[in-house]
Motif scaffolding. Structure first.
Motif, PDB file in Angstrom:
ATOM      1  N   GLU A   1       0.827  -1.208   0.000  1.00  0.00           N
ATOM      2  CA  GLU A   1       0.000   0.000   0.000  1.00  0.00           C
ATOM      3  C   GLU A   1       0.860   1.256   0.000  1.00  0.00           C
ATOM      4  O   GLU A   1       0.520   2.247  -0.664  1.00  0.00           O
ATOM      5  N   ALA A   2       1.966   1.240   0.726  1.00  0.00           N
ATOM      6  CA  ALA A   2       2.876   2.389   0.721  1.00  0.00           C
ATOM      7  C   ALA A   2       3.425   2.627  -0.679  1.00  0.00           C
ATOM      8  O   ALA A   2       3.505   3.772  -1.142  1.00  0.00           O
ATOM      9  N   LEU A   3       3.778   1.554  -1.365  1.00  0.00           N
ATOM     10  CA  LEU A   3       4.319   1.678  -2.715  1.00  0.00           C
ATOM     11  C   LEU A   3       3.274   2.251  -3.671  1.00  0.00           C
ATOM     12  O   LEU A   3       3.569   3.164  -4.455  1.00  0.00           O
ATOM     13  N   LEU A   4       2.047   1.769  -3.597  1.00  0.00           N
ATOM     14  CA  LEU A   4       0.991   2.310  -4.459  1.00  0.00           C
ATOM     15  C   LEU A   4       0.689   3.769  -4.129  1.00  0.00           C
ATOM     16  O   LEU A   4       0.418   4.573  -5.030  1.00  0.00           O
ATOM     17  N   TRP A   5       0.753   4.127  -2.851  1.00  0.00           N
ATOM     18  CA  TRP A   5       0.477   5.502  -2.454  1.00  0.00           C
ATOM     19  C   TRP A   5       1.448   6.478  -3.115  1.00  0.00           C
ATOM     20  O   TRP A   5       1.096   7.619  -3.414  1.00  0.00           O
TER      21      TRP A   5
ATOM     22  N   ALA B   1       5.436  -5.693  -8.897  1.00  0.00           N
ATOM     23  CA  ALA B   1       4.318  -6.571  -9.267  1.00  0.00           C
ATOM     24  C   ALA B   1       4.813  -7.770 -10.063  1.00  0.00           C
ATOM     25  O   ALA B   1       4.394  -8.911  -9.816  1.00  0.00           O
ATOM     26  N   SER B   2       5.738  -7.526 -10.994  1.00  0.00           N
ATOM     27  CA  SER B   2       6.302  -8.606 -11.807  1.00  0.00           C
ATOM     28  C   SER B   2       7.069  -9.589 -10.948  1.00  0.00           C
ATOM     29  O   SER B   2       6.958 -10.814 -11.109  1.00  0.00           O
ATOM     30  N   MET B   3       7.876  -9.049 -10.038  1.00  0.00           N
ATOM     31  CA  MET B   3       8.681  -9.884  -9.152  1.00  0.00           C
ATOM     32  C   MET B   3       7.764 -10.746  -8.275  1.00  0.00           C
ATOM     33  O   MET B   3       7.963 -11.954  -8.142  1.00  0.00           O
ATOM     34  N   GLU B   4       6.737 -10.112  -7.698  1.00  0.00           N
ATOM     35  CA  GLU B   4       5.823 -10.862  -6.835  1.00  0.00           C
ATOM     36  C   GLU B   4       5.108 -11.953  -7.627  1.00  0.00           C
ATOM     37  O   GLU B   4       5.040 -13.106  -7.190  1.00  0.00           O
TER      38      GLU B   4
ATOM     39  N   ARG C   1      -2.262  -5.391  -7.950  1.00  0.00           N
ATOM     40  CA  ARG C   1      -3.285  -5.994  -7.079  1.00  0.00           C
ATOM     41  C   ARG C   1      -3.540  -7.461  -7.444  1.00  0.00           C
ATOM     42  O   ARG C   1      -3.797  -8.290  -6.566  1.00  0.00           O
ATOM     43  N   THR C   2      -3.459  -7.794  -8.714  1.00  0.00           N
ATOM     44  CA  THR C   2      -3.586  -9.192  -9.132  1.00  0.00           C
ATOM     45  C   THR C   2      -2.433 -10.012  -8.569  1.00  0.00           C
ATOM     46  O   THR C   2      -2.629 -11.142  -8.109  1.00  0.00           O
ATOM     47  N   SER C   3      -1.237  -9.440  -8.568  1.00  0.00           N
ATOM     48  CA  SER C   3      -0.093 -10.168  -7.995  1.00  0.00           C
ATOM     49  C   SER C   3      -0.290 -10.372  -6.501  1.00  0.00           C
ATOM     50  O   SER C   3       0.077 -11.416  -5.964  1.00  0.00           O
ATOM     51  N   TRP C   4      -0.894  -9.393  -5.812  1.00  0.00           N
ATOM     52  CA  TRP C   4      -1.175  -9.553  -4.380  1.00  0.00           C
ATOM     53  C   TRP C   4      -2.069 -10.766  -4.153  1.00  0.00           C
ATOM     54  O   TRP C   4      -1.805 -11.600  -3.283  1.00  0.00           O
ATOM     55  N   ARG C   5      -3.159 -10.816  -4.929  1.00  0.00           N
ATOM     56  CA  ARG C   5      -4.104 -11.930  -4.755  1.00  0.00           C
ATOM     57  C   ARG C   5      -3.444 -13.265  -5.062  1.00  0.00           C
ATOM     58  O   ARG C   5      -3.691 -14.257  -4.377  1.00  0.00           O
ATOM     59  N   THR C   6      -2.587 -13.285  -6.074  1.00  0.00           N
ATOM     60  CA  THR C   6      -1.886 -14.521  -6.438  1.00  0.00           C
ATOM     61  C   THR C   6      -1.023 -14.997  -5.277  1.00  0.00           C
ATOM     62  O   THR C   6      -1.040 -16.182  -4.925  1.00  0.00           O
ATOM     63  N   THR C   7      -0.281 -14.089  -4.679  1.00  0.00           N
ATOM     64  CA  THR C   7       0.570 -14.430  -3.530  1.00  0.00           C
ATOM     65  C   THR C   7      -0.268 -14.846  -2.336  1.00  0.00           C
ATOM     66  O   THR C   7      -0.011 -15.880  -1.710  1.00  0.00           O
TER      67      THR C   7
ATOM     68  N   LEU D   1       7.941 -21.830   0.230  1.00  0.00           N
ATOM     69  CA  LEU D   1       7.097 -20.670   0.054  1.00  0.00           C
ATOM     70  C   LEU D   1       7.395 -19.637   1.142  1.00  0.00           C
ATOM     71  O   LEU D   1       7.417 -18.441   0.866  1.00  0.00           O
ATOM     72  N   GLY D   2       7.638 -20.074   2.348  1.00  0.00           N
ATOM     73  CA  GLY D   2       7.940 -19.151   3.444  1.00  0.00           C
ATOM     74  C   GLY D   2       9.171 -18.306   3.164  1.00  0.00           C
ATOM     75  O   GLY D   2       9.175 -17.098   3.417  1.00  0.00           O
ATOM     76  N   ARG D   3      10.211 -18.934   2.640  1.00  0.00           N
ATOM     77  CA  ARG D   3      11.417 -18.172   2.304  1.00  0.00           C
ATOM     78  C   ARG D   3      11.133 -17.202   1.168  1.00  0.00           C
ATOM     79  O   ARG D   3      11.637 -16.071   1.167  1.00  0.00           O
ATOM     80  N   LEU D   4      10.327 -17.614   0.198  1.00  0.00           N
ATOM     81  CA  LEU D   4       9.944 -16.698  -0.877  1.00  0.00           C
ATOM     82  C   LEU D   4       9.207 -15.488  -0.329  1.00  0.00           C
ATOM     83  O   LEU D   4       9.422 -14.358  -0.773  1.00  0.00           O
ATOM     84  N   LEU D   5       8.341 -15.716   0.651  1.00  0.00           N
ATOM     85  CA  LEU D   5       7.577 -14.616   1.234  1.00  0.00           C
ATOM     86  C   LEU D   5       8.492 -13.635   1.963  1.00  0.00           C
ATOM     87  O   LEU D   5       8.354 -12.416   1.813  1.00  0.00           O
ATOM     88  N   VAL D   6       9.437 -14.148   2.721  1.00  0.00           N
ATOM     89  CA  VAL D   6      10.396 -13.270   3.406  1.00  0.00           C
ATOM     90  C   VAL D   6      11.228 -12.510   2.374  1.00  0.00           C
ATOM     91  O   VAL D   6      11.461 -11.296   2.516  1.00  0.00           O
ATOM     92  N   HIS D   7      11.661 -13.194   1.328  1.00  0.00           N
ATOM     93  CA  HIS D   7      12.425 -12.547   0.254  1.00  0.00           C
ATOM     94  C   HIS D   7      11.591 -11.427  -0.383  1.00  0.00           C
ATOM     95  O   HIS D   7      12.102 -10.322  -0.625  1.00  0.00           O
ATOM     96  N   LEU D   8      10.323 -11.692  -0.634  1.00  0.00           N
ATOM     97  CA  LEU D   8       9.445 -10.698  -1.235  1.00  0.00           C
ATOM     98  C   LEU D   8       9.273  -9.487  -0.323  1.00  0.00           C
ATOM     99  O   LEU D   8       9.276  -8.346  -0.796  1.00  0.00           O
TER     100      LEU D   8
END
Length: 194
Positions: free
Chosen positions: A20-24, A53-56, A101-107, A133-140
């Motif tokens: 949200e900060a990034l979109l703001w 978004a691409s990275m996520e 936002r689509t990438s958010w939902r995908t994650t 997946l947990g490590r990917l989430l921390v990386h993201l």
């Protein structure tokens, strides 16, 4: 609820704040300014959002054996230099926002459906590509925070807006004149090292 159950929610809450900060950072910026290169490598606000978004999307689809709901030709072989770091003329600000936002939902769906312990294989990590997946989430989270910081600096250069969201600049209270005096003092200190 156990600590194990709360961990995905906590990680996603931190990630969502960064998202949200990034979109703001795009709000209220004229179209020219949101797209124009502000660094020697062409970094711009809209491009940062497209990149994150691409990275996520990239991390939470193929490495988990899941299809991407959005084609990403800018990541394919032969794409233009840093094509994920700028929006083309055809890619509107709203398109980039919607893609993010689509990438958010995908994650978020992957985390909910697979859990943090789900195996992942990241081809571009080479021999270290087997992970979870947990490590990917921390990386993201780390990557999103890094790029949100870039966006902070770019936005401040454009119009002086700083912080995490409108109404929360996360800065000590000071008048414009105090900030100007502060910058003059920092310049004086730096000049001592010429």
């Amino acid at each position: 609820m156990s600590d194990d159950d709360a961990e995905p929610e906590m990680l996603l809450r931190y990630l969502q704040g960064l998202r949200e900060a990034l979109l703001w950072k795009l709000d209220g910026v004229p179209e020219h300014d949101v797209r124009r290169p502000l660094t020697a490598t062409g970094t711009n606000l809209l491009g940062l959002v497209k990149h994150v978004a691409s990275m996520e999307m990239g991390y939470f689809t193929a490495p988990l054996g899941r299809p991407s709901p959005v084609p990403m030709p800018w990541l394919e072989a032969g794409a233009a230099l840093n094509a994920d770091l700028y929006a083309t003329q055809e890619e509107s600000r709203e398109w980039v926002r919607d893609f993010y936002r689509t990438s958010w939902r995908t994650t978020d769906d992957a985390v909910a459906e697979l859990g943090l312990g789900a195996p992942a294989q990241v081809p571009w990590w080479g021999e270290n590509g087997r992970t979870t997946l947990g490590r990917l989430l921390v990386h993201l989270i780390a990557e999103t925070a890094r790029h949100a910081g870039h966006a902070d600096i770019l936005r401040e250069q454009l119009d002086g807006a700083v912080g995490m969201q409108d109404g929360n600049d996360n800065m000590p209270p000071a008048e414009d004149a105090e900030w100007q005096d502060h910058v003059v003092e920092l310049q004086r200190i730096a000049d001592e090292f010429l």
